[in-house]
Design a protein around this motif. Sequence first.
Motif, PDB file in Angstrom:
ATOM      1  N   SER A   1      57.402  -3.053-145.993  1.00  0.00           N
ATOM      2  CA  SER A   1      58.602  -3.657-145.154  1.00  0.00           C
ATOM      3  C   SER A   1      58.918  -4.536-144.236  1.00  0.00           C
ATOM      4  O   SER A   1      57.703  -4.798-143.447  1.00  0.00           O
TER       5      SER A   1
ATOM      6  N   LEU B   1      59.864  -5.813-140.275  1.00  0.00           N
ATOM      7  CA  LEU B   1      59.970  -5.107-139.064  1.00  0.00           C
ATOM      8  C   LEU B   1      60.760  -6.103-138.150  1.00  0.00           C
ATOM      9  O   LEU B   1      60.454  -7.257-138.050  1.00  0.00           O
TER      10      LEU B   1
ATOM     11  N   LEU C   1      55.943   2.316-132.194  1.00  0.00           N
ATOM     12  CA  LEU C   1      55.778   2.058-133.846  1.00  0.00           C
ATOM     13  C   LEU C   1      55.092   3.170-134.659  1.00  0.00           C
ATOM     14  O   LEU C   1      55.146   3.373-135.590  1.00  0.00           O
TER      15      LEU C   1
ATOM     16  N   ARG D   1      63.250  -1.905-135.649  1.00  0.00           N
ATOM     17  CA  ARG D   1      63.748  -1.508-136.708  1.00  0.00           C
ATOM     18  C   ARG D   1      62.706  -1.621-137.797  1.00  0.00           C
ATOM     19  O   ARG D   1      61.840  -2.600-137.900  1.00  0.00           O
ATOM     20  N   ILE D   2      62.588  -0.708-138.768  1.00  0.00           N
ATOM     21  CA  ILE D   2      61.602  -0.718-140.027  1.00  0.00           C
ATOM     22  C   ILE D   2      62.596  -1.172-141.254  1.00  0.00           C
ATOM     23  O   ILE D   2      63.330  -0.358-141.406  1.00  0.00           O
TER      24      ILE D   2
ATOM     25  N   LEU E   1      64.164   2.577-135.670  1.00  0.00           N
ATOM     26  CA  LEU E   1      62.895   3.499-135.300  1.00  0.00           C
ATOM     27  C   LEU E   1      63.150   4.980-135.106  1.00  0.00           C
ATOM     28  O   LEU E   1      62.480   5.733-135.563  1.00  0.00           O
TER      29      LEU E   1
ATOM     30  N   LEU F   1      56.701   6.600-140.225  1.00  0.00           N
ATOM     31  CA  LEU F   1      56.066   5.808-139.436  1.00  0.00           C
ATOM     32  C   LEU F   1      54.446   5.437-139.606  1.00  0.00           C
ATOM     33  O   LEU F   1      54.038   4.438-139.779  1.00  0.00           O
TER      34      LEU F   1
ATOM     35  N   ARG G   1      53.165   3.590-142.383  1.00  0.00           N
ATOM     36  CA  ARG G   1      53.156   2.062-142.286  1.00  0.00           C
ATOM     37  C   ARG G   1      52.440   1.344-141.120  1.00  0.00           C
ATOM     38  O   ARG G   1      52.199   0.048-141.488  1.00  0.00           O
TER      39      ARG G   1
ATOM     40  N   TRP H   1      50.944  -2.499-142.233  1.00  0.00           N
ATOM     41  CA  TRP H   1      50.892  -3.100-140.808  1.00  0.00           C
ATOM     42  C   TRP H   1      49.736  -2.566-139.992  1.00  0.00           C
ATOM     43  O   TRP H   1      49.381  -1.222-139.909  1.00  0.00           O
TER      44      TRP H   1
END
Length: 545
Positions: free
Chosen positions: A336, A338, A368, A379-380, A385, A393, A396, A478
């Motif tokens: 996704s 970021l 994060l 924002r994701i 967030l 979270l 990711r 990530w």
Amino acid sequence: MSAHLPNGAEPRPDLLAAAGLARRQLFLASLCSSFAAIAAIGLLAVSGWFLTSAALAGSAGLAAAAAFNYLVPSAAIRLLAIVRTLSRYGERLLSHKVALEGMAQLRGSLFDKLAAQDSRHAPDTSPGEASTRLIDDVEALEDLVIRQPARQAAIVSALVSLALVAFGGWRALVFLSVVMAALPVLFRRISERLTRGPAEEAAAALGHLRIRYVELAGCRAEIAAYGLTDEALVELEPIALRLDKARADLFRAEALQGALLSVYGGAAVAGILLLARESAPMVALAMLATVSAVEAMGGLSRSLLRRASLDAGLRRIAALNALDGCLHEPVIAAPSSLTLGTRRFSAGARVALTGPSGSGKTRILLSLAGMQPSSAPLRIGEAPLEGLSPEHLKSRFALSPQDAPMLIGTVADNLRLARPGVTESDMWAALKVAQLDRRIARSEAGLDTPVDEGGGLLSGGERKRLSIARALLAGRPWLMLDEPSEGLDAATEAALVESLRGWLDRTGTGLILVSHRKAPLALCEEEVEVAGLSQASSHVANAGT
């Protein structure tokens, strides 16, 4: 968050259920304890009757002594002694088995609930406080469970003793009934008056001492290096003295209660002697049954003394047990985008967070990772967030933090934390990317090389690279690295950067990097000034106002 137990109340049923107590075994333990108590009373009472009757028969002449049947009471005494021993053993075995197994399960359940809390919103619980709750408070409940069969047996003992005292006449029965009914009420009030304050003070002091000790133990290397051992001991001494004083007050209260119980028992026996109107053997039986009854109820009274020490711990356990510890379904980690402030980055981007020390770079990473509230608009995908769950979270972002905390165990244990099903080949591959494989291969224990919370045999730079390997194994979209080359020489740093570059190219993983050293920054294609994120946050807040 809070769940309270009224003073003197039994622990809530859901708390005992959370402990996984085997109710049937606990019932059998209570049954064994009751049999032991009945056998003890019968043993004392029959012995008193037997000795008195034998003495009277001997004084009545040779014929009476020869006619006296000593076989039946002798056999009864032996039988009661055997029953008492076996029942006491069964009660100890069953009650301790239930308590130990149940408390182990309760500790696991409470730990899971603590671990399941959202770090961004949950109350801050220090390691020392968590340790106090999971160790001392659970031991308090364990003590309560172990004593539960004895409390029930005390009531059975009192009833059996009253039945035996009835052989001494109705006056003796009424007198002992009043004495037995008044004893728990009297000693409950004495216990509350003598122990409530010291018990709460001892619990508070022990918790404070444990918390401060854990904090100082965390900086034991610095304390030793700068010769601050004496200063640390001086800081702990007042807390330890406070704990010692509170415990001394509790011991004095217990000794005073024991003395009062002895006086109470003597008065009860004297009353029976004065009021009983039956034959001498029956009076002896009634008197010894009274001793047993007071002793049994004395055990119940002593449990009231300990109960004052348990209440605070039981309330804290109930509060932990009330936390939401539901296990959430794992989130599928789809790549996704970021958004940091006003800048949007597609999946697989490599971004460096820049700014002076203290500007909040590490906090962005922790936000994060779902470990702290966000200080900037993040924002994701399209979701803010703040509206995403910790599980979302965690699915990711994989974080290798600056301080690189380690699990006490082995290198393999620390790598297995990354995700379920990690194989040894996966571990060696991750160690190779982190430039730690040759160091671990040289160790005689290999992947079983011991590691403690401070790194153990690993240096600071090696511990950092082990943390990086763990983050790589997580396989998240990530990767977040906070000062990944800190503590490394230039050659090792260059090798690590090139190795990470190759891994990022192969996997397409996104990177968010914080580094004050230039070499790791070469991994990133874009930079974001953290001060700009804070300004974006201020603009959003002003717009909302």
